[in-house]
Design a protein around this motif. Sequence first.
Motif, PDB file in Angstrom:
ATOM      1  N   ARG A 184       0.752  -1.450  -0.022  1.00 46.92           N
ATOM      2  CA  ARG A 184       0.235  -0.084  -0.056  1.00 46.92           C
ATOM      3  C   ARG A 184       0.701   1.521   0.198  1.00 46.92           C
ATOM      4  O   ARG A 184       1.645   1.142   0.369  1.00 46.92           O
ATOM      5  N   ILE A 186       1.758   4.516   0.674  1.00 45.56           N
ATOM      6  CA  ILE A 186       1.400   5.808   1.592  1.00 45.56           C
ATOM      7  C   ILE A 186       1.311   7.287   1.518  1.00 45.56           C
ATOM      8  O   ILE A 186       0.550   8.443   1.422  1.00 45.56           O
ATOM      9  N   SER A 206      -7.753  13.971   7.990  1.00 46.31           N
ATOM     10  CA  SER A 206      -5.998  12.481   9.127  1.00 46.31           C
ATOM     11  C   SER A 206      -5.570  11.320   7.938  1.00 46.31           C
ATOM     12  O   SER A 206      -6.333  11.146   7.928  1.00 46.31           O
ATOM     13  N   GLY A 207      -4.676  10.643   8.251  1.00 47.94           N
ATOM     14  CA  GLY A 207      -4.167   9.776   7.798  1.00 47.94           C
ATOM     15  C   GLY A 207      -3.554  10.557   5.366  1.00 47.94           C
ATOM     16  O   GLY A 207      -3.448   9.278   5.576  1.00 47.94           O
ATOM     17  N   SER A 208      -3.246  11.619   5.660  1.00 46.25           N
ATOM     18  CA  SER A 208      -3.182  11.455   5.034  1.00 46.25           C
ATOM     19  C   SER A 208      -1.740  11.266   4.678  1.00 46.25           C
ATOM     20  O   SER A 208      -0.838  11.259   3.157  1.00 46.25           O
ATOM     21  N   GLY A 209      -0.371  11.291   5.445  1.00 41.91           N
ATOM     22  CA  GLY A 209       0.689  11.063   5.021  1.00 41.91           C
ATOM     23  C   GLY A 209       1.234  11.900   6.114  1.00 41.91           C
ATOM     24  O   GLY A 209       2.798  12.286   6.047  1.00 41.91           O
ATOM     25  N   LYS A 210       1.519  12.944   6.704  1.00 38.41           N
ATOM     26  CA  LYS A 210       2.218  14.101   7.468  1.00 38.41           C
ATOM     27  C   LYS A 210       3.118  13.561   8.227  1.00 38.41           C
ATOM     28  O   LYS A 210       3.849  13.947   8.348  1.00 38.41           O
ATOM     29  N   THR A 211       2.819  12.599   9.884  1.00 39.19           N
ATOM     30  CA  THR A 211       3.437  11.539  10.252  1.00 39.19           C
ATOM     31  C   THR A 211       4.723  10.337   9.868  1.00 39.19           C
ATOM     32  O   THR A 211       5.843  10.986   9.891  1.00 39.19           O
ATOM     33  N   THR A 212       3.580   9.989   8.880  1.00 36.69           N
ATOM     34  CA  THR A 212       4.901   9.741   7.999  1.00 36.69           C
ATOM     35  C   THR A 212       6.056  10.661   7.575  1.00 36.69           C
ATOM     36  O   THR A 212       6.906  10.065   6.961  1.00 36.69           O
ATOM     37  N   GLU A 333       2.152  17.584  15.130  1.00 32.91           N
ATOM     38  CA  GLU A 333       0.563  18.047  15.811  1.00 32.91           C
ATOM     39  C   GLU A 333       1.421  18.697  17.397  1.00 32.91           C
ATOM     40  O   GLU A 333       0.698  17.921  18.516  1.00 32.91           O
ATOM     41  N   HIS A 365      -3.179  20.491  12.719  1.00 33.29           N
ATOM     42  CA  HIS A 365      -4.524  20.350  11.898  1.00 33.29           C
ATOM     43  C   HIS A 365      -5.509  20.642  11.301  1.00 33.29           C
ATOM     44  O   HIS A 365      -5.968  21.029  10.387  1.00 33.29           O
TER      45      HIS A 365
HETATM   46  N1  LIG Z   1       3.192   0.643   9.520  1.00 36.00           N
HETATM   47  C1  LIG Z   1       2.032   0.793   8.538  1.00 36.00           C
HETATM   48  N2  LIG Z   1       1.351  -0.150   8.511  1.00 36.00           N
HETATM   49  C2  LIG Z   1       0.059   0.599   7.736  1.00 36.00           C
HETATM   50  N3  LIG Z   1      -0.584   1.325   7.616  1.00 36.00           N
HETATM   51  C3  LIG Z   1       0.880   2.971   7.591  1.00 36.00           C
HETATM   52  C4  LIG Z   1       1.221   2.157   8.734  1.00 36.00           C
HETATM   53  N4  LIG Z   1       2.037   3.679   8.780  1.00 36.00           N
HETATM   54  C5  LIG Z   1       1.093   4.534   8.654  1.00 36.00           C
HETATM   55  N5  LIG Z   1      -0.146   3.736   7.872  1.00 36.00           N
HETATM   56  C6  LIG Z   1      -1.167   4.215   6.983  1.00 36.00           C
HETATM   57  O1  LIG Z   1      -0.405   5.712   6.666  1.00 36.00           O
HETATM   58  C7  LIG Z   1      -1.991   6.088   6.628  1.00 36.00           C
HETATM   59  C8  LIG Z   1      -0.999   7.404   6.946  1.00 36.00           C
HETATM   60  O2  LIG Z   1      -0.230   7.763   8.594  1.00 36.00           O
HETATM   61  P1  LIG Z   1      -0.021   9.122   8.965  1.00 36.00           P
HETATM   62  O3  LIG Z   1       0.294   8.713  10.418  1.00 36.00           O
HETATM   63  O4  LIG Z   1       1.422   9.489   8.180  1.00 36.00           O
HETATM   64  O5  LIG Z   1      -1.076  10.177   8.617  1.00 36.00           O
HETATM   65  P2  LIG Z   1      -1.391  10.869   8.996  1.00 36.00           P
HETATM   66  O6  LIG Z   1      -1.945  12.789   8.547  1.00 36.00           O
HETATM   67  O7  LIG Z   1      -0.203  12.125  10.177  1.00 36.00           O
HETATM   68  O8  LIG Z   1      -2.700  11.010  10.494  1.00 36.00           O
HETATM   69  P3  LIG Z   1      -2.917  11.992  11.756  1.00 36.00           P
HETATM   70  O9  LIG Z   1      -2.755  13.252  11.329  1.00 36.00           O
HETATM   71  O10 LIG Z   1      -4.817  11.911  12.073  1.00 36.00           O
HETATM   72  O11 LIG Z   1      -2.391  12.088  12.721  1.00 36.00           O
HETATM   73  C9  LIG Z   1      -2.503   5.935   7.375  1.00 36.00           C
HETATM   74  O12 LIG Z   1      -3.181   5.670   6.430  1.00 36.00           O
HETATM   75  C10 LIG Z   1      -2.290   4.991   7.843  1.00 36.00           C
HETATM   76  O13 LIG Z   1      -2.768   4.181   8.906  1.00 36.00           O
END
Ligand SMILES: Nc1ncnc2c1ncn2[C@@H]1O[C@H](COP(=O)(O)OP(=O)(O)OP(=O)(O)O)[C@@H](O)[C@H]1O
Length: 571
Positions: A184, A186, A206-212, A333, A365
């Motif tokens: 998948r 990200i 949320s879940g757009s990938g910022k933390t990643t 955040e 956020h």
């Molecule tokens: N190791 C992993 N395994 C499976 N899915 C992952 C993994 N790491 C991240 N994801 C998915 O990647 C997507 C982005 O995650 P991330 O935490 O970067 O989002 P975000 O934008 O920081 O969200 P939030 O604002 O809610 O913190 C999410 O849908 C999360 O479920």
Amino acid sequence: MDSIMERPMVDGNGGAIGRSKSDQLPPAPASASTAQSLSRTASAETVLSTADVASLSRKSSFGKRSASGGSGAGGNSHGHGRSHIRKSRSAQLKLDMEDLVSSGAALSRASSASLGFSFTFTGFTPPPQDMMSSAELAPFSDDDVDLEAAGATRRKSLMAEPTLPIYLKFAEVKYRVAVKGTPREILSGISGSASPGEVLAMMGPSGSGKTTLLSMLGGRATAADGCISYNDEPFGKSLKRRIGFVTQDDVLFTHLTVKETLTYAALLRLPRTMTREQKKERAMDIIYELGLERCQDTMIGGSFVRGVSGGERKRVCIGNEIIINPSLLFLDEPTSGLDSTTALRIVQLLHDIAETGKTVITTIHQPSSRLFHKFDKLILLGRGSLLYFGKTAEAMPYFSSIGCNPLIAMNPAEFLLDLANGNTNDVSVPSELDDKVHMENQNLQDTNSKINLRPSAQDVHEYLVDAYEHRVAYKEKKKLLAPLPISDDMKATITSSKREWGTNWCQQYSILFCRGLKERRHDYLSWMRITQVIATSVILGLLWWRSDPTTPKGLQDQASKQVPCVSFLAC
Ligand SMILES: Nc1ncnc2c1ncn2[C@@H]1O[C@H](COP(=O)(O)OP(=O)(O)OP(=O)(O)O)[C@@H](O)[C@H]1O
């Protein structure tokens, strides 16, 4: 659109860089030459002098301060005969009046000053009397005067200490995970940059990938594809010491006070070249810099223990990281769960940190509009794709240029998040998307299905990704190729590991042991625990009472009773 995104580009001689803050940073050749002269001195640690740091800063407040001979707040408080400022206030208010006069951010800056946060990072620039009275700006009551006066003498511009400027660039960064054997994506090809003196904000649903993305830029995760460079060098071990990373979920010890928390962080993380006393002094300086002096003896607290407020807690987390004077500061955040006023204080703090030549990258956020305009650059993510990267001030004109405008007055951040979510309810959409909806509706009429009035989230997402890719991305990518305004020697410094850090194993053990004892002192010394120990001792003592160790039967009794005793103690 060209006029919006196009900026004077770099010349091949390493003169300018194609970064957004070029107008605020000093001319590159000067910077480069200073850097070269510094590197020529071949000190173990190539860093910018305070003057360099100040030159990287967007404002001239450091320069003003050093020019006036003031070395700290205390020194400034009586400089130039500006006696109209209260002594207690003088070390706190660091408003740059040039900004107040000239920029649209003046109002928010003034308001954040009035919020009572100490702006000591940028030096002291007292406001002219006719523009703003000290009373108007006074954040604290008269009762606070003594405390403030005491604090003012301690305040130093810690963050102005020399530090290596780090230019962060990332291109086509991708990240994939395997979910139940299926790969998948990200993040799909994110590019951008951040320079010293800038605050880069990452926004997205949320879940757009910022933390990643933040984790990858901070060296905490490895990109599947793409390139991330720090002063044109890849991530290395020695870089870790120059990075501060404030995570979303803080890990603070509940029963330690603010002062203890920061003191232990200083003892553990500061270089061994510093004495214990210097480290403790440094922790105190951080406390004053962050305006935590009033709660320095308050416990951090947690779910079951009342402690410092959410804003103070965040500041402690930031303090934990800035105590090492990092060149790059990442925050996940930092304002979540805070009211807009406290959030503004935190962002103002980040701004002040960046102004001293640090590179600050944060996820955010749903910022208020005041807060939104405080960021220098913005990354907007949607479903792992880049929807916008550029100056924050140019985000709205860019979306307007691609046909997306808010239909009602709304916070720009809210508008951008709506777009990133594919929600176009209060947003005008371009004709391309309208045409698509019409075509889909025509097909649906044949099947008598319900017709759509708005484009689907998927269509909006695809349109935005496509628009960015075709109109902006190639220009931004070109900018990433621009040479940096620093010397090769300084670039190489980032990979050298000459910097003395940390404590030896023995010291770490003793510091951690003391910290553990302090953290658990409430457990150990609670009346319940003491009563429990006494009661258990009495009960166990009774078990052996009158047992005769001189006879085999007595010895057998004693041995058999040791089993439950040991089991109890083990539990
Ligand atoms: N190791 C992993 N395994 C499976 N899915 C992952 C993994 N790491 C991240 N994801 C998915 O990647 C997507 C982005 O995650 P991330 O935490 O970067 O989002 P975000 O934008 O920081 O969200 P939030 O604002 O809610 O913190 C999410 O849908 C999360 O479920």
